[in-house]
Design a protein around this motif. Structure first.
Motif, PDB file in Angstrom:
ATOM      1  N   UNK A 188     -22.999  12.886 -29.915  1.00 24.41           N
ATOM      2  CA  UNK A 188     -24.085  12.827 -30.730  1.00 24.41           C
ATOM      3  C   UNK A 188     -24.001  13.863 -32.035  1.00 24.41           C
ATOM      4  N   UNK A 189     -24.545  13.591 -33.196  1.00 18.79           N
ATOM      5  CA  UNK A 189     -24.272  14.365 -34.376  1.00 18.79           C
ATOM      6  C   UNK A 189     -25.688  14.730 -34.920  1.00 18.79           C
ATOM      7  N   UNK A 190     -25.683  15.943 -35.626  1.00 20.03           N
ATOM      8  CA  UNK A 190     -27.121  16.373 -36.282  1.00 20.03           C
ATOM      9  C   UNK A 190     -26.582  17.348 -37.090  1.00 20.03           C
ATOM     10  N   UNK A 191     -27.559  17.716 -38.110  1.00 20.06           N
ATOM     11  CA  UNK A 191     -27.614  18.996 -38.864  1.00 20.06           C
ATOM     12  C   UNK A 191     -28.936  19.585 -38.564  1.00 20.06           C
ATOM     13  N   UNK A 192     -28.800  21.129 -38.686  1.00 24.31           N
ATOM     14  CA  UNK A 192     -29.842  21.978 -38.521  1.00 24.31           C
ATOM     15  C   UNK A 192     -30.153  22.479 -39.683  1.00 24.31           C
ATOM     16  N   UNK A 193     -31.119  22.470 -40.206  1.00 25.85           N
ATOM     17  CA  UNK A 193     -31.654  23.326 -41.991  1.00 25.85           C
ATOM     18  C   UNK A 193     -32.214  24.640 -41.345  1.00 25.85           C
ATOM     19  N   UNK A 194     -31.823  25.700 -42.424  1.00 23.59           N
ATOM     20  CA  UNK A 194     -32.148  26.981 -42.227  1.00 23.59           C
ATOM     21  C   UNK A 194     -33.523  27.317 -42.776  1.00 23.59           C
ATOM     22  N   UNK A 195     -33.969  26.402 -43.482  1.00 25.10           N
ATOM     23  CA  UNK A 195     -35.398  26.270 -44.066  1.00 25.10           C
ATOM     24  C   UNK A 195     -36.144  25.145 -44.022  1.00 25.10           C
ATOM     25  N   UNK A 196     -37.324  25.169 -44.336  1.00 28.83           N
ATOM     26  CA  UNK A 196     -38.345  23.840 -44.145  1.00 28.83           C
ATOM     27  C   UNK A 196     -39.256  24.067 -45.247  1.00 28.83           C
TER      28      UNK A 196
END
Length: 375
Positions: A331-339
């Motif tokens: 599985x693959x994903x990206x995590x943002x440092x902001x919202x």
């Protein structure tokens, strides 16, 4: 896309039969036969362009980029997972006022480590590949900047220019690949040895964009051409899985004379590449942050944006049948440092105190440098 269910050869040594008669294990614990799965998490940063801190070129605080926050995510992943690898896919040394300051003052002449490299060493990267912007300040500065690196740098399709068309005597500018010996922990808590092959690729358009540095010094070859050359070598040397670090877009650069063979889309078709971490275009993949994109085919791919605004993640579930490693799924994903909150960018994570401390001195020097040049 090829099936994930292919077998991955592992070379191991059987102890003498007499060992069994003496009550000794026939296999070291690292190679113990077990059906317990192993979850391996692979992390990626890319296209940092010197953005170590959460500051823009005017010295103003920002929330949506800076490795100082991405580092917090990296450490969180390591705290939650026993098996983590960390890679970067290039463009680390050029691209903002801080990077320009380091180049202009040439701090490394005084024996100091390049601040970006210092941070990456501290965060214990496992390997990186070069980006096209690594060459913007010249080959001499690049060589000097990488002097103190404590992790492998791989790039397979850059060669020293020998002024001949014979590819068989070409000498690589960097190590084309590395095979990392790692020990993973399976679901039973047992240690398992694995060999992880890591190979690097760079878009050949760098030779045009930096022709003043490349001319009669370095030359580029096609990405898929070098992949087909080196991937079999890596398998022959015992690589159980292979990770490609690619500083190239999903499609080839539009200005590239030779489009064919120079894209992630084409790299995906190369046999025995299990994971592709890529950069260059500053996009993210998957396109929906924080959501895991499940896959039962390889290679799995991820792109972590730019300037540290996201951390890329790929998780592989591996099993070892006593002879071979098998990728069961991933599985693959990206995590943002902001919202975004009411149209405003708000940090998701706090700044990492260790990176902040490392950057305090160099960024204070940059501020003094700005004031001095302003008068």
């Amino acid at each position: 896309m090829k099936s994930h269910m292919r077998k991955i050869t592992v070379v191991f040594f059987i102890l003498p039969i007499i060992g069994g008669l003496l009550g000794l294990s026939l296999f070291p614990s690292a190679y113990a036969t077990s059906a317990a799965p192993v979850k391996l998490r692979i992390l990626q940063t890319t296209d940092m362009h010197g953005h170590m801190m959460d500051e823009n070129d005017e010295g103003e605080s920002v929330s949506d980029f800076g490795l100082v926050r991405t580092a917090t995510l990296i450490k969180s992943e390591r705290n939650e997972n026993k098996n983590v690898l960390l890679f970067d896919t290039g463009d680390i040394l050029e691209g903002n006022a801080f990077a320009d300051y380091i180049f202009q003052t040439r701090l490394m002449h005084l024996g100091q480590t390049h601040p970006v490299i210092h941070v990456m060493n501290t965060l214990r990267y496992d390997a990186m590949t070069l980006g096209n912007h690594e060459f913007n300040y010249g080959i001499g500065f690049l060589t000097e900047s990488l002097r103190d690196v404590t992790f492998p740098i791989v790039s397979s399709n850059i060669y020293n220019e020998d002024m001949t068309k014979n590819i068989f005597d070409d000498v690589s500018y960097m190590n084309p690949y590395v095979i990392l010996d790692r020990t993973l922990v399976d679901a039973n808590g047992d240690e398992r040895a694995i060999k992880i092959g890591v190979i690097g690729f760079l878009t050949p358009i760098v030779a045009d964009w930096n022709s003043n540095y490349f001319k009669q010094k370095l030359k580029m070859r096609t990405i898929t051409e070098t992949a087909n050359q080196y991937i079999p070598q890596m398998k022959a040397k015992g690589a159980d899985i292979i990770i490609a670090l690619a500083h190239v877009g999903v499609n080839a650069d539009k200005g590239l004379a030779e489009q064919e063979g120079n894209s992630v889309n084409e790299l995906k078709s190369i046999e025995n590449i299990d994971v592709i971490l890529f950069g260059h275009s500053h996009n993210i993949f998957p396109e929906k942050p924080n959501e895991w994109l499940q896959s039962q085919t390889t290679p799995l791919i991820v792109q972590a944006g730019h300037w540290g605004n996201h951390l890329g993640r790929i998780e592989l579930e591996l099993t070892y049948d006593g002879e071979q490693w098998i990728i069961e799924e991933g599985a693959t994903s990206v995590i943002p440092i902001y919202k975004q909150v009411k149209g405003k960018k708000v940090p998701n994570v706090a700044k990492d105190k260790q990176v902040e401390a490392l950057m305090k001195g160099p960024y204070n020097e940059l501020k003094s440098f700005r004031k001095w040049h302003a008068h």
